[in-house]
Structure formats: C-alpha cells, structure tokens
Design a protein around this motif. Structure first.
Motif, PDB file in Angstrom:
ATOM      1  N   GLU A  70     -17.088  14.996  19.192  1.00  0.00           N
ATOM      2  CA  GLU A  70     -15.996  14.573  18.435  1.00  0.00           C
ATOM      3  C   GLU A  70     -15.099  13.957  18.350  1.00  0.00           C
ATOM      4  OE1 GLU A  70     -12.756  17.907  19.064  1.00  0.00           O
ATOM      5  OE2 GLU A  70     -13.409  18.485  16.242  1.00  0.00           O
ATOM      6  N   ALA A  71     -16.010  12.642  18.332  1.00  0.00           N
ATOM      7  CA  ALA A  71     -15.072  11.363  18.001  1.00  0.00           C
ATOM      8  C   ALA A  71     -14.957  11.368  16.578  1.00  0.00           C
ATOM      9  CB  ALA A  71     -16.588   9.850  18.231  1.00  0.00           C
ATOM     10  N   THR A 106     -12.617  13.546  13.864  1.00  0.00           N
ATOM     11  CA  THR A 106     -11.745  14.746  13.885  1.00  0.00           C
ATOM     12  C   THR A 106     -11.271  15.043  12.143  1.00  0.00           C
ATOM     13  OG1 THR A 106     -10.659  14.202  15.946  1.00  0.00           O
ATOM     14  CG2 THR A 106      -9.380  15.958  14.607  1.00  0.00           C
ATOM     15  N   VAL A 128     -18.908  15.266  10.533  1.00  0.00           N
ATOM     16  CA  VAL A 128     -18.189  15.778  11.148  1.00  0.00           C
ATOM     17  C   VAL A 128     -18.860  16.487  12.599  1.00  0.00           C
ATOM     18  CG1 VAL A 128     -15.356  17.290  11.578  1.00  0.00           C
ATOM     19  CG2 VAL A 128     -16.020  14.918  10.161  1.00  0.00           C
TER      20      VAL A 128
END
Lengths: 300, 372
Positions: free
Chosen positions: A196-197, A199, A190
């Motif tokens: 930021e695929a 979250t 992450v």
C-alpha cells in the motif's frame, strides 16, 4: 460525452456557418469549454516512495486493466529494468524507476498526475480532454485528432503517442482507471500494491494523512508533499525522503497552473473577436491606402 | 473554644477533600476526555474495561516467550479478485525466537495493548477500499512487516521466497519457501580477534565459546539489538561508525570498560580462560561442566570463594555434604574425619579402604549408599 467524428465535423461546420455574428453577441455561451470540474470530493492517490519496494506489480496490473499485453508477472521482479530511466509509454502507462541510487535509493511510480488544472485539457484544440468530477483527467479517443498538443503542453511529459502504429495511432496515458472507479473498484495499481505504497482516497484526506506521516516521522520524510501545490495541485501526491527535483524524479515546477498564463493571453486576445477584426481592419486600411496611391500613379 | 476546634476540624476535612479532588483530577475520569476514545462499550467496569485495542499511540512493551505463540500460521485472510500467489505459511515460532535478539515481540506486534498479544487483523482492515486510511490495510501491514527485514538483506523483491505461485507453471526461481520451523544451524564462533585503533593494546582476543559454554550466557544475554541483516546480508558492507561507548556496550554489562583497558586490550593474542591459571583451583570432573553462577552466586562477583570443598558443599549440620560425590556415607563412616579415608587431603585420588579394612577396595565396595 461520446461524439463521433461526423458529429464533430457537423458542429464545426455549424459554427463556421453561423458562428461569427452569434459569437460576437453571446460569447460566453459558445466559448469553447470542455468538462473541467474541480470537485471538492475529487479523489487522489498518495504515493509513499519510502514504502515502495519496487516490485513493479503496479505496471503488470495496469497493463491488464488497459488490455495491454502483459509479460509473465514473475519477470517483473529483479531484472535490469532499473538500470535505465523509463518514461510512461503506450505499452507501460505507468513505470517504476529507481532514484537516489548513491545513498538510500527509492523506487517511485510515474504516471499521469491528474492535475487539478490540467494543461492537456486547456491545450486540446478539439475538447477531447476533460477533468472529471472524481479527479480523473481523461480524453475521448473519438474526438482526438492526433495533434499531440497535449504532449507538448503536459508539464510532466506524460501523454505518449503510438508512433509505432502506421494506422490509427492513438494518444495514450493513465486514465486513473476511470472505468474501474466508475464501478466502485480501486485503480488496478492501488489494488495490487502489496505494501500500500499507493493510498487511494479523497485528495483532501490524503493531504491530511501525508502531513501526519511527515509529522510523526520527520527523520523519514522530506517535509514537502509533491503535488499539493505544484502546477496548481495534482490528484497524485508524492512523499519521499528527499526533494524529488534533485534527482529528476519530477522537473522543477512552480505553483502556478500550467494553463494559467497561456489561457489568459489566448482567451483575452480572442475575446469578442477583437484580434481578427483588428487584423482585417489593418489589412483593409493598407489596401485602401495603397489602392489610392496606385490610382494616383496611373493618373500621372 | 469548642466551636473553634470543630471549625478547624471541618475545615481540615474539607481541605483534605479538596486535595483529594485535585488528586482525582489527575485521573482520566475527571479529565475532559471522550470516553469512547479508549472504551468500546457505554459502561466500562473494572472487570471489563472494554478498552479499544487500536490504534495506540505508543508502542507497549509486551514480553512473551515464543512458545506461547502459535508455531506456524497460514496467512489466508486476504482474498482479492485474482490471487496470483498462494497464502504464506508463516513460521511464527521461528521468527519469534529470532526476534528475541532484536527487540522481541513488539518488533512486529507494535502498538500492542498490555497483556494479550493481538493479531494483525485486529487493527488492520482486510479491505483496501476503506474509510480510515491512516492505518495500512492487512495486506500492506503484512508485507511492510516482512519486507522491512527481508529486503534489507535480499535487496530485491522476490515474492516467491515466501509465496508459492498460484499457477501450475513452474517457478523460475530456485529458492523455495521453507515451511520448517527451525532456523538453519547457526555456526557459533569460538575465537574472534578484534583489531582496535588504540595505540597501546591493539588486539582484543574474544573467546565466544568461553562466554557461551563456560560462563553459561544465552545468546539473548548479549545479542539484544541485532538486525536480521547482520547475519543475513549477503554482501555485508558494515562501516563501524559507533562511538566508543557503543563499541563497549556489550562488554560493559559485565566488564568494567571504563578502567582496566589492558585487561582485554593486549599487544598479543591471549589464551582462553583458564580457571586453574587464574585462581589455582582446577576445574575437573563435575566442576568442568558446571556453570560459573552455580558457585559464583553473586552476579558479576567472582572473588572471595575458597578452595575448600566444604566452602560450597555444606550440609545442614555445617559439615561436608558427602552425598554430592555420589556416595551417601553410612552412619559409621560419616563419623570420621575426611583425612581418615582421603589420605594427605588428596580428594581426587580414590580413597584407600585398605588402611582400615583387610578385604575392601573402593569403588567396588563403598562406605555407604550410592546415590545419583
């Protein structure tokens, strides 16, 4: 939590010695129950495959965070990796594969889904697996006896075994960076994801966010959050442009929890030691009958 | 009676006030809204409304020229545990210029409040671990904006086309991040022949250079909704799926594409625009480099002008403004008829001074003062 092999054997021996009578009296207290917490505050990850660019930096970071040998990080880009469909393994606890190649391809990261009702926790005969309060499904390598039941039980076929190791092979899988999140850090994948695929957040917040994304971009998303209900819900949730099961990103799974049926049968059968007693009674009866017949034969 | 009038007046005033109140209800101050949704401070004033910058639900149209923004920006706001790459040197002005052909500033500066353009960092948090997950963090915001276009033509993720490596190790990749603020020279096409699927008039010959240099059109006059990939895609695989009116959209802003199909759709190739062949007025000398709109002042109307010089070149007295030719006639010469010097109405040939003078010759001696 940690328990070495000796302690474990001691426990078994103690149960063996004094178990049967006690268990018949107080079955609930001693019923095999590993940690299996389903907290309202449990965390999760929303994977938006429409955003993922397939850079595979998550694979690199994951290896680093788990002391697995990393390759040069610039070799992770644009090679022929996407030509084959890979599965999470001991060397790659997470893998990025390409799907829907024919039209509008997507790249999707696969790893342990950290089920709300994990089949591995249920299947583990030594209680090594546990579902933690923060949502992680982890296991205790010291307890593990290498039976690989977890691999069979997992609906996503995630746990893998170090088959290539002759000595002390271990079960491996994504542990949701349990050690990192304990320190307040983000899971390694992450943290590194450039777009930021992935979250990270409370599972319930992630579901709300996912619904919002679908509502705001109905043409971009297939109207389904994979993992919201599948196998009773998973901590990792997926959004994508199409139904994931049509290209085998995930298998077709019902909404029933994976251990639900098997556990009810098993726990039902073995409750109050009924089947063993019944089997012994049956065997005893047969013995008693045949013994009587044999003596009659001899008398003749 | 008087009392009645007063009552009517009072009721009129009240009813007016009632209407005014209804009118007021439409404004947001009367509506059941949480002030803090739009205002940051407790007491917003007209001078300082302290409006929330983000997030805004609607993309506001912001229009600024690329020159107003910064030239280059070093994007170094994000720091992580271990920086694999060096910060990107973003060629802002170059991108802003190219964006004029694809939707302008709001291509990247989405949800921008009216007026000043805000930086990405205003709305996007530098920390990935944060309470509000509905807005991507800054790292994601940057990468999504960049990759949104860059990946459409490269079709792969090549971090090092923008980032330099943060190690001493040499990159294996050939392409180097460019820090120059100029777009490589674009080859402008001259003639494009479109083969259409109409039966009659299959060919449309389009002279791009006529439109740009002769008709004085800027790139952005026609190219308004371009995708970067249109030019940058290394393996273009365009399948024209546009409807009929889409195909004509670019032309129809100036040409009547509903009628007069045969004006562009011909069976053979056409020649470039020739002002003399069309109108009988040759564009020579200064006129050759003149923009169409300098003479054809009404937009899209190219008829009605006369060939006489005086039609365009008129001074305040209603006479030909001779100054335009580079010679301001002195008092004596300005009294003459044009044909006194320009024999046979031929204004291209040098005037003959010898008709009146013995030892004068144009242009060594001029009938006035040279300007320009």
């Amino acid at each position: 939590m940690s328990q070495n092999r000796r302690d474990f054997l001691k426990t078994i021996a103690a149960i063996g010695a004094s178990g049967t009578a006690l268990s018949a009296v107080t079955p609930k207290k001693l019923k095999a129950g590993p940690t299996n917490i389903l907290s309202d505050e449990r965390m999760g990850v929303l994977v938006d495959t429409t955003v993922c660019i397939g850079c595979r930096k998550c694979e690199w970071a994951c290896q680093g965070a788990h002391d697995i040998e990393q390759k040069d990080f610039d070799t992770y880009q644009h090679d022929d990796t996407f030509n084959k469909d890979r599965r999470p393994s001991a060397q790659n606890l997470t893998v990025v594969n390409k799907y829907f190649e024919d039209d509008n391809p997507i790249t999707a990261k696969l790893q342990c889904m950290h089920c709300d009702h994990p089949a591995c926790v249920s299947a583990c005969i030594v209680g090594a697996f546990s579902k933690q309060e923060n949502g992680s499904v982890i296991w205790d390598t010291d307890k593990c006896i290498g039976c690989r039941y977890c691999m069979v039980a997992c609906p996503f076929q995630v746990p893998s075994f170090e088959y290539d190791k002759a000595l002390n092979p271990k079960i491996t899988k994504c542990d949701f960076c349990f050690d990192r999140t304990k320190e307040g850090k983000l899971p390694a994948c992450v943290e590194i994801c450039p777009v930021e695929a992935l979250t990270y957040g409370k599972r319930e917040d992630l579901i709300l966010e996912a619904r919002k994304r679908i509502k705001n971009n109905p043409e971009k998303y297939h109207n389904h959050i994979f993992g919201e209900h599948e196998v009773g819900g998973t901590a990792w949730l997926y959004l994508g442009p199409k139904d994931f099961t049509t290209d085998n990103v995930f298998p077709k799974l019902g909404n029933n929890t994976a251990p639900g049926v098997s556990e009810s049968i098993q726990h039902g059968l073995f409750a109050y030691f009924v089947p063993p007693v019944a089997v012994y009674a049956l065997l005893g009866g047969i013995m008693w009958l045949s013994k009587d017949r044999d003596s009659k034969k001899e008398n003749k | 009676m008087r009392l009645f009038k007063l009552a009517v007046l009072i009721s009129f005033i009240f009813s007016f006030q009632l209407f005014a109140q209804i009118e007021n209800l439409k404004t947001h101050s009367q509506m059941n809204l949480d002030c803090k949704k739009c205002h940051i401070c407790d007491t917003p004033t007209k001078a300082n409304p302290c409006l929330v910058l983000c997030p805004r639900n609607k993309i506001e149209s912001v229009r600024h020229s690329p020159e107003e923004g910064p030239d280059n920006i070093v994007l170094n706001e994000i720091k992580s545990e271990k920086d694999l790459y060096q910060p990107v040197h973003f060629t802002h002005k170059l991108h802003a210029e190219m964006s004029l052909m694809a939707g302008g500033c709001s291509t990247c500066h989405h949800f921008n409040p009216p007026g000043k353009i805000v930086k990405c960092i205003t709305c996007h948090n530098t920390e990935r671990s944060r309470a509000d997950i509905s807005v991507p963090d800054l790292k994601a915001a940057y990468h999504r904006q960049c990759m949104g276009c860059h990946k459409t033509w490269e079709e792969k993720t090549e971090c090092e086309s923008c980032h330099a490596l943060n190690t001493t190790k040499k990159s294996k990749l050939v392409s180097k991040p460019s820090m120059e603020n100029v777009h490589p020279k674009i080859t402008i096409p001259t003639k494009i022949v479109y083969e259409t699927n109409t039966e009659e008039g299959k060919l449309v010959t389009y002279f791009h250079n006529d439109h740009t240099s002769l008709f004085g059109l800027e790139c952005t006059d026609c190219h308004t909704q371009e995708s970067c990939a249109n030019c940058h895609n290394q393996k273009p695989n365009f399948v024209s799926s546009k409807a009929n009116e889409d195909e004509h959209a670019r032309c129809s802003s100036c040409h009547d594409t509903e009628n007069n199909c045969s004006k562009c759709h011909k069976n053979e190739l056409t020649k470039p625009f020739d002002h003399f062949a069309k109108t009988g007025f040759a564009l020579t000398g200064f006129h050759a480099t003149n923009d169409c709109s300098n003479c054809h002042k009404v937009k899209n109307k190219f008829t009605g002008l006369k060939k006489d010089c005086i039609y365009c070149h008129k001074n305040d007295d209603g006479l030909f403004d001779h100054q335009i030719t580079g010679v301001k006639l002195d008092e004596t010469h300005s009294e003459f008829e044009c044909t006194d010097c320009h024999a046979k109405n031929n204004y291209l040939a040098k005037p003959s001074c010898a008709d009146c003078h013995d030892d004068y010759s144009f242009p060594n001696e001029v009938p006035g003062e040279k300007v320009k």
